[in-house]
Scaffold this motif. Sequence first.
Motif, PDB file in Angstrom:
ATOM      1  N   PHE A  29       0.666  -1.156   0.203  1.00  0.00           N
ATOM      2  CA  PHE A  29      -0.026   0.252  -0.058  1.00  0.00           C
ATOM      3  C   PHE A  29       1.026   1.389  -0.210  1.00  0.00           C
ATOM      4  CE2 PHE A  29       0.284  -1.451   4.965  1.00  0.00           C
ATOM      5  CZ  PHE A  29       1.146   0.219   4.733  1.00  0.00           C
ATOM      6  N   ASN A  30       0.167   2.587  -0.804  1.00  0.00           N
ATOM      7  CA  ASN A  30       1.017   3.785  -0.392  1.00  0.00           C
ATOM      8  C   ASN A  30       1.100   4.049   0.709  1.00  0.00           C
ATOM      9  OD1 ASN A  30       1.415   3.231  -3.711  1.00  0.00           O
ATOM     10  ND2 ASN A  30      -1.026   4.653  -3.881  1.00  0.00           N
TER      11      ASN A  30
ATOM     12  N   ASN B  66       3.342   1.463  -3.560  1.00  0.00           N
ATOM     13  CA  ASN B  66       3.170   0.039  -3.188  1.00  0.00           C
ATOM     14  C   ASN B  66       4.498  -0.480  -2.575  1.00  0.00           C
ATOM     15  OD1 ASN B  66       1.465   0.154  -5.243  1.00  0.00           O
ATOM     16  ND2 ASN B  66       3.024  -0.153  -6.797  1.00  0.00           N
ATOM     17  N   ALA B  67       4.494   0.468  -0.736  1.00  0.00           N
ATOM     18  CA  ALA B  67       5.455  -0.171   0.324  1.00  0.00           C
ATOM     19  C   ALA B  67       4.448  -1.689   1.081  1.00  0.00           C
ATOM     20  CB  ALA B  67       5.319   1.233   1.676  1.00  0.00           C
ATOM     21  N   LEU B  68       6.079  -2.307   1.440  1.00  0.00           N
ATOM     22  CA  LEU B  68       5.896  -3.487   1.515  1.00  0.00           C
ATOM     23  C   LEU B  68       5.687  -3.283   3.134  1.00  0.00           C
ATOM     24  CD1 LEU B  68       7.074  -6.498  -0.381  1.00  0.00           C
ATOM     25  CD2 LEU B  68       4.891  -5.655   0.438  1.00  0.00           C
TER      26      LEU B  68
ATOM     27  N   LYS C 157       7.462 -10.293  -0.551  1.00  0.00           N
ATOM     28  CA  LYS C 157       6.108  -9.638  -1.691  1.00  0.00           C
ATOM     29  C   LYS C 157       4.605  -9.821  -1.652  1.00  0.00           C
ATOM     30  CE  LYS C 157       5.402 -14.678  -4.109  1.00  0.00           C
ATOM     31  NZ  LYS C 157       6.413 -15.484  -2.952  1.00  0.00           N
ATOM     32  N   ASN C 158       4.775  -8.950  -2.261  1.00  0.00           N
ATOM     33  CA  ASN C 158       2.770  -9.017  -1.334  1.00  0.00           C
ATOM     34  C   ASN C 158       2.179 -10.280  -1.814  1.00  0.00           C
ATOM     35  OD1 ASN C 158       0.421  -7.343  -0.853  1.00  0.00           O
ATOM     36  ND2 ASN C 158      -0.110  -7.676  -3.404  1.00  0.00           N
TER      37      ASN C 158
ATOM     38  N   VAL D 279       9.788  -2.681   2.974  1.00  0.00           N
ATOM     39  CA  VAL D 279      10.978  -4.110   2.961  1.00  0.00           C
ATOM     40  C   VAL D 279      10.948  -3.487   1.562  1.00  0.00           C
ATOM     41  CG1 VAL D 279      11.021  -6.280   2.599  1.00  0.00           C
ATOM     42  CG2 VAL D 279       9.896  -5.893   4.838  1.00  0.00           C
ATOM     43  N   THR D 280      12.279  -3.506   1.013  1.00  0.00           N
ATOM     44  CA  THR D 280      13.249  -3.486   0.097  1.00  0.00           C
ATOM     45  C   THR D 280      12.888  -4.604  -1.131  1.00  0.00           C
ATOM     46  OG1 THR D 280      14.849  -3.499   0.314  1.00  0.00           O
ATOM     47  CG2 THR D 280      13.698  -1.262  -0.340  1.00  0.00           C
ATOM     48  N   LYS D 281      13.563  -6.012  -0.387  1.00  0.00           N
ATOM     49  CA  LYS D 281      13.841  -7.381  -1.149  1.00  0.00           C
ATOM     50  C   LYS D 281      13.946  -8.308   0.292  1.00  0.00           C
ATOM     51  CE  LYS D 281      17.851  -9.116  -3.403  1.00  0.00           C
ATOM     52  NZ  LYS D 281      19.086  -8.729  -4.098  1.00  0.00           N
TER      53      LYS D 281
END
Length: 390
Positions: free
Chosen positions: A48-49, A304-306, A354-355, A349-351
């Motif tokens: 989500f943003n 689209n941030a996790l 996943k969604n 989280v950048t890596k």
Amino acid sequence: MKQSSLLLSLTGLAALFMASCSSGGKDPKAGGPPAGPQNYPVVQINEFNTTLESDYPAMLEGQQNVDIRPRIDGFIEKIYVDEGATVKQGQPLFAINAPQYQQEVRTAEAAIRSAEAEVNAAQLQYNKTKPLVEKDIISKFDLENAALTLTSKKANLAQAKAALVNAKVNLGYTVVNSPVNGVIGTIPYKVGALVSSTSQQPLTTVSSISKVYAYFSLNEKQLLQIARNTKGRTLEDKIKQIPNVTLVLADGSVYAEKGKIETISGQINAQTGASSLRATFPNPNGLLRSGSSASIRIPQFVENALLVPQKSTTDIQGKKFVYLVNDTAGVKTTNVEIMELTKGNYFVVTKGLKNGDKIVLEGFASLKDGDKIKPQVKPADSVFAEAKNK
């Protein structure tokens, strides 16, 4: 009789011992390891943003900080303002007693009257000589000489007038006026103090605070992160796209007016590894004062941030790990990379995830790779409510 009772007791103890052995010692009441998978809270990670915020120490300075210094030597005769007073441009601040400049004005005025008399006398001589030359009574030389004398006397008059102007300017310096609108700083000198243009301290400082500059620094990594997440081709374009920033005052309160980052230093300080930035804030009520300390809060929008709760991660040799839950309810430690900026009590989280992935929310101290659990799925809306409401 006693012997048969003893045999029955021994037979009972043996039966209990054999039952215990046959159960493998896994009776929870007996202190053994638990039987079967255990319940663990699990949450699903969704994109989500969100907007990240980061605070940086800042120092406030007025739009102008003007040192007020005397241009002449003399004693302070009057002080018209007090420390902290708001003044307008041209308003008198100090009066300096310097009688020599009044004497210079009087001397210059007398010199003008003398020069005017000499000009009049030279003019009369020229007027008297001209008709005599026209009648060839005297030579043209006498007329030229009279003309040169008249020109010289007029030059002397102009010089005397210039001296008067200069004397009046110096006399005007005996009253020190404010060059800008602003607020008076400290006044180190009192009435009667001797001051001059070479005095070490200024008479005071006038700070123009209709707008206030907030100076702060970012390291190279932070600058790169902002540059990557801000649209624009050039640095100037990116600066314009940075959202308005917030000022957090020394008492922790948030300043009502929003500010704008206007400049970024073109060089990174080799000693500190940081670059200086300047944000400008309107100050209509004069609440902000030059020299105050505060913090700049910069928002950074992330699409689209996790997010993962910080309590759901563990540190192993300087790296972040989470317990990923697979489709068969097995767990596996998974390395994740995160942004330097955080969202409250959440990492971005950048890596590594996943969604739609599911992770163990908390209480995983005794878990190890391959263990089976009974997932107790927690609603994502409640787990991430704090992040979504900010």
